[in-house]
Design an enzyme around this catalytic site. Structure first.
Site, PDB file in Angstrom:
ATOM      1  CB  SER A  38      33.367  36.885  40.972  1.00  0.00           C
ATOM      2  OG  SER A  38      32.828  35.834  41.749  1.00  0.00           O
ATOM      3  CE  LYS A  56      30.752  39.726  38.898  1.00  0.00           C
ATOM      4  NZ  LYS A  56      31.127  40.007  40.307  1.00  0.00           N
ATOM      5  CB  THR A  57      33.736  42.786  42.583  1.00  0.00           C
ATOM      6  OG1 THR A  57      32.493  42.058  42.600  1.00  0.00           O
ATOM      7  CG2 THR A  57      33.477  44.263  42.787  1.00  0.00           C
ATOM      8  N   GLY A  58      35.861  40.722  41.969  1.00  0.00           N
ATOM      9  CA  GLY A  58      36.273  39.334  42.143  1.00  0.00           C
ATOM     10  C   GLY A  58      37.025  39.192  43.456  1.00  0.00           C
TER      11      GLY A  58
END
Length: 275
Positions: free
Chosen positions: A72, A210-212
């Site tokens: 993500s 932003k995480t992923g």
């Protein structure tokens, strides 16, 4: 609204101040303690631009160059692609939930760009991918020099289950271009994406990130803006315990950033936690 205006002015000042500084690389093997504290295996790259002699700080240099699925974190460039291609008009356009239960409350509702970024709403970005198409996506990826620029997949989404891959070092290079509005997209679109990335802000700092999560490994990438310059970061870790390991991404990064005074120890003025 006040945070958005402050963020724009803050970025302009920082861009003008640190456009041409020099940079050296330093391995931070001592940061192993932060990974050990959370029983995590991974790497982090930190690019500190707060001084005239800019520093690239790296834990596990070998892994920092290894490419993984962006998961993500790809929503950052994907949003730029969608805006440029007309798959979404602006941050106010509503995408109606189709009623399918996707197992996460944040996904089971109507979305706009802000909520889709905050909740990592995959189905919205699947709509974008369908609208953009693989050929145009490949051209965009090559244009911004994003990892291996390969949007291929035999099953699922190419940024999660497919061939697209990027390293922590390459994440930093991409984020720096976005920060400086140097990507080949309209400046207003780059500014909008940066606004969507705001996670926390204090009186004189802004955290954009932003995480992923791909299932086997997870990311947290972004930067902290200060009046003296920005501090970029890209971490990836293995997640053998799957969702039980997800908190470790932010926890490790925050501990490391606080250790170099790139994040304050005090609570934030505004917080918007990203999944």
């Amino acid at each position: 609204m006040a945070i958005r205006i402050f963020a724009i002015l803050f970025s302009i000042f920082s861009l003008a101040t640190f456009a041409h500084a020099q940079e050296g690389t330093l391995e931070r093997s001592d940061w192993r303690k932060f990974f050990s504290e959370f029983q995590a295996k991974g790497t982090i790259v930190v690019a500190d631009e707060r001084q005239a002699d800019r520093a690239m700080l790296v834990f596990d240099p070998v892994r920092s160059k290894k490419r993984y699925s962006p998961a993500s974190t790809f929503k950052i460039p994907h949003t730029l692609f969608a805006l440029d291609a007309g798959a979404v008009r602006d941050e106010f356009q509503i995408f109606r939930w189709d009623g399918v239960n996707r197992g996460f409350a944040g996904h089971n509702q109507d979305q706009d760009l802000r909520s889709a970024m905050r909740n990592s709403t995959v189905w919205v970005y699947e709509l974008f991918a369908k609208e953009i198409g693989d050929d145009k996506a490949r051209r965009y990826l090559k244009k911004i020099d994003y990892g291996n620029a390969g949007p291929s997949t035999s099953n699922g989404d190419y940024w999660i289950e497919g061939s697209l891959a990027i390293s922590a070092q390459e994440q930093i290079a991409f984020l720096r271009k976005l920060y400086r509005n140097e990507l080949p997209f309209r400046v207003e679109h780059q500014r909008l994406v940066k606004d969507l990335m705001i996670v926390e802000a204090g009186r004189n700092w802004i955290l954009r990130a932003k995480t992923g999560w791909e299932g086997r490994m997870g990311w947290w990438v972004g930067w902290v803006e200060w009046p003296t310059g920005s501090v970029f970061f890209a971490l990836n870790i293995d997640t053998p315990n799957r969702m039980d390991d997800l908190f470790k991404r932010e926890a490790i990064v925050r501990a490391i950033l606080r250790s170099i005074e790139a994040l304050p120890p005090n609570p934030a003025v505004n917080s918007d936690a990203a999944r």
